[in-house]
Design a protein around this motif. Structure first.
Motif, PDB file in Angstrom:
ATOM      1  N   UNK A   1      26.966  14.329  90.163  1.00 28.13           N
ATOM      2  CA  UNK A   1      27.158  15.697  90.560  1.00 28.13           C
ATOM      3  C   UNK A   1      27.163  16.336  88.849  1.00 28.13           C
ATOM      4  N   UNK A   2      28.012  15.949  88.094  1.00 28.24           N
ATOM      5  CA  UNK A   2      27.995  16.373  86.647  1.00 28.24           C
ATOM      6  C   UNK A   2      27.997  15.029  85.855  1.00 28.24           C
ATOM      7  N   UNK A   3      27.310  14.896  84.760  1.00 22.16           N
ATOM      8  CA  UNK A   3      27.038  13.827  84.031  1.00 22.16           C
ATOM      9  C   UNK A   3      27.464  13.945  82.613  1.00 22.16           C
ATOM     10  N   UNK A   4      28.055  14.810  82.203  1.00 18.33           N
ATOM     11  CA  UNK A   4      27.984  15.377  80.829  1.00 18.33           C
ATOM     12  C   UNK A   4      28.727  14.219  79.803  1.00 18.33           C
ATOM     13  N   UNK A   5      29.744  13.241  80.469  1.00 17.43           N
ATOM     14  CA  UNK A   5      30.469  12.205  79.471  1.00 17.43           C
ATOM     15  C   UNK A   5      29.346  11.203  79.490  1.00 17.43           C
ATOM     16  N   UNK A   6      28.554  10.604  80.527  1.00 17.73           N
ATOM     17  CA  UNK A   6      27.843   9.659  80.601  1.00 17.73           C
ATOM     18  C   UNK A   6      26.574   9.965  79.523  1.00 17.73           C
ATOM     19  N   UNK A   7      26.255  11.250  79.666  1.00 15.37           N
ATOM     20  CA  UNK A   7      24.998  11.677  78.791  1.00 15.37           C
ATOM     21  C   UNK A   7      25.395  11.450  77.124  1.00 15.37           C
ATOM     22  N   UNK A   8      26.808  11.949  77.007  1.00 17.08           N
ATOM     23  CA  UNK A   8      27.268  11.750  75.766  1.00 17.08           C
ATOM     24  C   UNK A   8      27.224  10.221  75.397  1.00 17.08           C
ATOM     25  N   UNK A   9      27.816   9.678  76.220  1.00 13.77           N
ATOM     26  CA  UNK A   9      27.964   7.955  76.242  1.00 13.77           C
ATOM     27  C   UNK A   9      26.693   7.489  75.436  1.00 13.77           C
ATOM     28  N   UNK A  10      25.715   7.757  76.441  1.00 15.85           N
ATOM     29  CA  UNK A  10      24.069   7.330  76.010  1.00 15.85           C
ATOM     30  C   UNK A  10      23.889   7.700  74.641  1.00 15.85           C
ATOM     31  N   UNK A  11      23.961   9.012  74.263  1.00 15.63           N
ATOM     32  CA  UNK A  11      23.510   9.593  72.869  1.00 15.63           C
ATOM     33  C   UNK A  11      24.438   8.771  72.001  1.00 15.63           C
ATOM     34  N   UNK A  12      25.770   8.575  72.084  1.00 18.28           N
ATOM     35  CA  UNK A  12      26.571   8.124  71.248  1.00 18.28           C
ATOM     36  C   UNK A  12      26.358   6.752  70.725  1.00 18.28           C
ATOM     37  N   UNK A  13      25.855   5.895  71.679  1.00 13.89           N
ATOM     38  CA  UNK A  13      25.381   4.623  71.635  1.00 13.89           C
ATOM     39  C   UNK A  13      24.200   4.444  70.774  1.00 13.89           C
TER      40      UNK A  13
ATOM     41  N   UNK B   1      25.090   5.291  67.211  1.00 22.26           N
ATOM     42  CA  UNK B   1      25.884   4.207  66.480  1.00 22.26           C
ATOM     43  C   UNK B   1      24.811   2.763  66.051  1.00 22.26           C
ATOM     44  N   UNK B   2      23.664   2.764  66.902  1.00 21.05           N
ATOM     45  CA  UNK B   2      22.574   1.909  66.707  1.00 21.05           C
ATOM     46  C   UNK B   2      21.925   2.132  65.399  1.00 21.05           C
ATOM     47  N   UNK B   3      21.803   3.562  65.275  1.00 21.78           N
ATOM     48  CA  UNK B   3      21.375   3.944  64.098  1.00 21.78           C
ATOM     49  C   UNK B   3      21.913   4.043  62.823  1.00 21.78           C
ATOM     50  N   UNK B   4      23.097   3.536  62.935  1.00 20.16           N
ATOM     51  CA  UNK B   4      23.989   3.601  61.741  1.00 20.16           C
ATOM     52  C   UNK B   4      24.725   4.855  61.505  1.00 20.16           C
ATOM     53  N   UNK B   5      24.594   5.800  62.423  1.00 15.99           N
ATOM     54  CA  UNK B   5      25.309   6.975  62.325  1.00 15.99           C
ATOM     55  C   UNK B   5      26.682   7.030  63.270  1.00 15.99           C
ATOM     56  N   UNK B   6      27.647   7.897  62.764  1.00 15.31           N
ATOM     57  CA  UNK B   6      28.971   7.955  63.614  1.00 15.31           C
ATOM     58  C   UNK B   6      28.807   9.135  64.448  1.00 15.31           C
ATOM     59  N   UNK B   7      29.071   9.016  65.804  1.00 19.30           N
ATOM     60  CA  UNK B   7      28.355  10.190  67.006  1.00 19.30           C
ATOM     61  C   UNK B   7      29.726  11.052  66.710  1.00 19.30           C
ATOM     62  N   UNK B   8      29.481  12.392  66.871  1.00 24.32           N
ATOM     63  CA  UNK B   8      30.541  13.221  67.103  1.00 24.32           C
ATOM     64  C   UNK B   8      31.068  13.049  68.345  1.00 24.32           C
ATOM     65  N   UNK B   9      32.590  13.224  68.491  1.00 26.25           N
ATOM     66  CA  UNK B   9      33.166  13.417  69.937  1.00 26.25           C
ATOM     67  C   UNK B   9      33.092  14.743  70.466  1.00 26.25           C
ATOM     68  N   UNK B  10      33.494  14.769  71.632  1.00 22.75           N
ATOM     69  CA  UNK B  10      33.392  16.026  72.404  1.00 22.75           C
ATOM     70  C   UNK B  10      34.455  17.080  71.692  1.00 22.75           C
ATOM     71  N   UNK B  11      35.651  16.496  71.332  1.00 17.52           N
ATOM     72  CA  UNK B  11      36.442  17.544  70.552  1.00 17.52           C
ATOM     73  C   UNK B  11      35.746  17.937  69.110  1.00 17.52           C
TER      74      UNK B  11
END
Length: 1018
Positions: free
Chosen positions: A596-608, A611-621
């Motif tokens: 129904x809501x998928x915000x964390x999973x979408x963030x997790x896919x983006x964050x992954x 990281x593969x591109x060598x960048x540190x992803x920003x957190x929700x906070x």
């Protein structure tokens, strides 16, 4: 019409009732009695106020008077109906409106003839009798002044609201001319059913009324009113005072001259302000308004609440000018009292962790939290209405006449059960599945009763606001976050510990399904309230030495502090998995739940990917608790906001004059003292900036629109923070447009550049982000337009809701209501015609129609029309009037997600429009969707290109293309349907404290422009 001020005078004593409240008003005293009436007293029977009030005509509302041993008294009854409530019941016919408006104007005329000022005209202070034929101006401001109440603000503005005229919003004192402007607002609202400047938000609504005046009546209204009435109304609403009628007498004469229109009278066509093409402008005051002292709070509305004590509410009189963006950089007001010194705070207990308790030491955090959606998570009317709808309608039958309570607590003795195997439907979707995130404080001290869907007089079947204590109704409160010590883990429930809602149980087969596949890879606590609360993290026990300075509570343990900084903490509630198996999710991902809501999973896919591109992803906070996406900083160079892209209208609008927007990156945290007991440090903000403006009645527009800046330059109000957040999200362009061979090709390109998840996120099925495209030829004639919406309560035009059914009296042979929250829908003029369908994903589309990033809901269907050679369902004769006519419900399997249909693949899935509902207005049971669309929203970093292909139809260039990217938090049809449903349930006695959603909430819906582009084609 009777004169309500013609009160009878007697030697009798005053009415004898218990007194709820007494207050001194200059030389008089006013006692509010238990029935809501008021008893006013003067010790001197010859007091000038007594004599003057007795001569008032249609003012005050006093109906009895006399003299007894205590002196003179006047009594006025409780209001039978107030004008603001009557207006919300509209639109009204002219015959009904005429008597009310004429009476109001007569009262104003009486005052003007005697050089009296009754005070600001506020519909909440105008009283109607039950028949709507008698009107009284309470004139409280004049009454207080007459009694010598020098402390009262008798001539000031009643505060920032939609009933403030342009000049008063600009800081001018209120006068009789301002009251005549309000008459125009009342007249327009009563006839049209909506405020003339609704849908713009309070700030922009006030700007529009100051710059452009009101739009004409809708044609259907203009046809039904006397000739001349519309022009009078629009003249009353002229932005300049000189353009309005000069007196109430002139208005009365115009009203008296009106005649009923002939049957076929054409509508008037006064000048039409071109609202959609108005130039972007930022209003600047000629001189700053001088703020007045804060007004006294009215009983029960703005009492001595903690947010006043920590200084976040602007003085209401000066606030009108501030809301228009007429302030410079504003420092926060000082607290009413000095903050407590370290060592003054008593140790907290679990019962002393409300926002009030925390504000003494943490005023900044509490003030920011109060203007966030977190503070309204439990009070949200739409959330509460959806929650109780699920409990009341899902699983209803003759055996379970009050609804199964599928997401409430279960008592085996009273549970509603599946008739064949006897398995409990009550609680099967996850006990307290909604409560555990929206009102998480319930898990600290549980009080919720088990749902009883069989007995007819159970107090368990009430909305959450009538069951939850105040501590839980604070939503995502201080106590919830700061008693969280980490994620739940598999098996916690077997040890008697809280586990949230890790899965659901099929009432068909009894099988249990997991909703947290992340557990299998060691990432615990994701989704469905996967946090673990421990009061010991915050509350210090006897002999506990690990306390903050002053000893109020424990220091946060290092492992808990680390968890609170990670996105996984947010993921506990910002991924929401619904019971039942998604048809598409089972097929594509093997999942036995619905996202129904998928915000964390979408963030997790983006964050992954980051990281593969060598960048540190920003957190929700890093994004939602920092200075990102930017601040409003003073115009040191005098350039103001001129160097911002002129198409970034949301950013231009967000910062007040004298400041301009300046970007900040994720993780840019402000520096300062985190609390009164700390030294200089990196601190986190507690605004939790998002895109919703709660419909909660307590979240007044003054707080939503608050333009003041905090000490770092972040706007306090939800609306300007939303504008900044969404204004930084998208790249929006028209690239490569061309006119060739009688065909216009207009590629609209948008990209989610700055969000680490899809946009819209969260409950993305209720948020609209769309494109308004307008194409005109060399003569300015319209060639094509799509996506135009002029008011906040106007639906998008890709579809037309002919009927939405919210009445549950039509039932099938088992007693299951049919068609509840189903809709008869037909195609609208903006129906999307894109290839391939955005529902199937992809990033490049060709065609025409509405571009809307809103996700949606799907239902398994079978074709009862004709299946064509390509496998699509086509209507038979007599079908095709509504979208669902050619379909019937398919055989959806709750456990497997299998869709039994004579159609194949995506053709077997039909889009519906409510999170819980039926196939259409007469067919199908009320249930959750069988599949959820999550592909129409914009993924991060992926350009979406929609190429319009439009015939010129003989028009000649150059062609002008205007494209606007728009946003709205709720679709009007959703709010309207819940308001209708709640009205029915309230009439049946099922809402002890009144309906949860009401039609006046439609006025809070705002159409927000994010970006604008104009190109010319040769």
């Amino acid at each position: 019409m009777t004169d309500p001020s013609n009160s009878s005078t007697s030697e009798e004593t005053a009415p004898a009732q218990a007194v709820k409240e007494r207050r001194d008003v200059g030389r008089a005293s006013c006692s509010t009695l238990v029935d809501g009436s008021e008893l006013w007293r003067w010790s001197d029977p010859a007091d000038p106020a007594v004599v003057r009030i007795g001569a008032w005509e249609g003012l005050g509302g006093f109906t009895k008077s006399g003299v007894d041993q205590q002196g003179a008294w006047q009594w006025r009854p409780a209001a039978a109906q107030r004008l603001d409530a009557w207006l919300r019941e509209g639109p009204h016919a002219w015959a009904e409106v005429r008597s009310v408006v004429v009476a109001v104007v007569e009262r104003l005329q009486w005052c003007e003839a005697r050089a009296l000022f009754p005070g600001p005209l506020d519909p909440a202070e105008v009283v109607l009798d039950e028949a709507g034929e008698d009107v009284v101006l309470r004139a409280d401001a004049m009454l207080r002044s007459l009694c010598g109440d020098t402390a009262a603000e008798t001539t000031g503005s009643p505060g920032l609201s939609r009933w403030v005229p342009p000049e008063q919003a600009n800081g001018e004192p209120w006068d009789n001319a301002a009251n005549r402007y309000v008459v125009g607002l009342v007249l327009y609202r009563a006839l049209c059913g909506h405020h003339p400047f609704s849908g713009q938000g309070l700030r922009r609504g006030l700007q529009q009324q100051a710059q452009q005046g009101a739009a004409p009546f809708p044609d259907e209204v203009a046809r039904e009113v006397p000739p001349g009435l519309q022009s009078l109304c629009l003249q009353l609403l002229e932005p300049q005072v000189s353009g309005r009628p000069a007196s109430a007498k002139a208005v009365a004469q115009r009203l008296e001259s009106l005649e009923s229109p002939p049957a076929a009278s054409p509508p008037e066509r006064p000048r039409t302000p071109n609202v959609t093409q108005a130039p972007v402008a930022v209003v600047r005051a000629k001189k700053p308004a001088t703020p007045s002292p804060p007004r006294a709070a009215s009983a029960g509305h703005r009492g001595d609440r903690w947010w006043r004590r920590v200084g976040i509410v602007a003085p209401l009189v000066g606030g009108a000018a501030l809301a228009l963006g007429m302030s410079t950089f504003v420092e926060p007001p000082a607290p009413a009292a000095p903050p407590p010194q370290v060592g003054d705070a008593a140790p907290l207990t679990l019962d002393q962790t409300s926002a009030d308790d925390c504000a003494a030491c943490h005023p900044r955090q509490v003030a920011q939290w109060s203007q966030s959606v977190m503070a309204h998570a439990a009070r949200s009317p739409m959330f509460q209405a959806l929650e109780i709808l699920i409990q009341e309608q899902v699983g209803r039958s003759f055996d379970c006449p009050e609804g199964a309570g599928a997401l409430r607590s279960v008592d085996p003795r009273t549970a509603c059960r599946e008739p064949n195997e006897g398995r409990a439907i009550t609680g099967s979707g996850g006990e307290l599945w909604c409560v555990n995130c929206h009102a998480a404080g319930e898990n600290l001290k549980p009080v919720m009763p088990a749902w009883d869907g069989r007995a007819r007089n159970s107090a368990s079947r009430r909305p959450l606001r009538d069951l939850l204590p105040d501590s839980a109704m604070e939503g995502i409160s201080c106590a919830v976050c700061h008693t969280t010590h980490g994620p739940v883990r598999p098996g916690d429930e077997e040890l008697g510990r809280y586990e949230g809602n890790p899965g659901w149980v099929s009432f068909i087969t009894g099988d249990r399904f997991s909703s947290r596949p992340e557990d299998r890879r060691g990432l615990f606590g994701i989704a469905n309230s996967g946090y673990s609360l421990d009061p010991g993290v915050l509350i210090a026990g006897p002999g506990d030495d690990d306390r903050v300075p002053g000893g109020a509570h424990r220091r946060t343990p290092p492992e808990t502090r680390e968890y609170l900084r990670r996105s996984e903490f947010c993921g506990a509630c910002h991924d929401v998995r619904l019971f039942g198996t998604d048809v598409v999710g089972a097929r594509d991902r093997g999942e036995h739940f619905k996202r129904l809501r998928n915000a964390y999973s979408e963030w997790d896919a983006w964050a992954t990917a980051e990281r593969r591109a060598g960048r540190q992803p920003a957190s929700c906070q890093d994004c939602h608790m920092s200075e990102f996406p930017g601040l409003c900083v003073p115009d040191g160079d005098g350039l103001g906001a001129s160097f911002i892209d002129p198409g970034a209208t949301a950013l231009l609008r967000a910062c007040p004059p004298g400041t301009h927007f300046e970007s900040r990156q994720p993780g840019d945290y402000p520096k300062g003292r985190a609390s009164i007991a700390s030294d200089e440090a990196t601190i986190t903000t507690h605004y939790f900036s998002g895109v919703d403006a709660p419909l909660t009645p307590g979240m007044v527009e003054e707080l939503i629109e608050d333009p003041r800046l905090d000490e770092t330059g972040v706007p306090r109000g939800l609306s300007p923070r939303r504008d900044i957040l969404l204004g930084r999200t998208f790249r929006f362009e028209v690239r490569g447009a061309e006119a060739r061979g009688g065909l216009l090709t207009i590629p609209v390109e948008l990209e989610n550049e700055n969000a680490g998840h899809r946009v819209p996120a969260g409950f993305s099925q209720e948020r609209e982000i769309w494109v308004h495209l307008r194409v005109t030829d060399a003569e300015g004639r319209l060639v094509y337009e799509v996506g135009r919406v002029d008011r906040g309560d106007e639906d998008l035009h890709d579809k037309q809701f002919v009927r939405v059914n919210v009445d549950d009296r039509l039932v099938d042979a088992q007693g299951q209501p049919q068609g509840v929250f189903g809709a008869d829908v037909r195609d609208g003029p903006d129906v999307p015609q894109w290839s391939p369908s955005p529902r199937l994903g992809g990033s490049r589309f060709r065609g025409k129609g509405l571009i809307n990033l809103q996700n949606g809901f799907l239902r398994c269907v079978t074709c009862i029309g004709r299946i064509d050679a390509s496998g699509r369902c086509q209507p038979l004769p007599g079908q095709g009037n509504f979208r669902a006519d050619r379909f019937a419900d398919g055989q959806y399997d709750l456990d497997t997600g299998e869709c039994g249909s004579n159609l194949v693949g995506d053709e077997a899935l039909f889009e519906i429009y409510f999170p819980v509902g039926a196939l259409d207005a007469t067919r199908g049971g009320t249930r959750g969707p069988d599949a959820i669309i999550d592909t129409r929203s914009a993924p991060p970093g992926v350009p979406l290109r929609y190429a319009y292909e439009l015939p010129t139809n003989g028009a000649s260039g150059p062609f002008t293309v205007d494209a606007r990217l728009m946003f709205r938090a709720f679709p009007p049809f959703l709010v309207r349907a819940f308001a209708d449903y709640e009205a029915i349930q309230d009439a049946r006695g099922n809402r002890p404290s009144g309906p949860l959603v009401t039609h006046d909430m439609l006025e809070r819906l705002e159409v927000v422009e994010l970006n604008r582009v104009r190109v010319t084609l040769p």
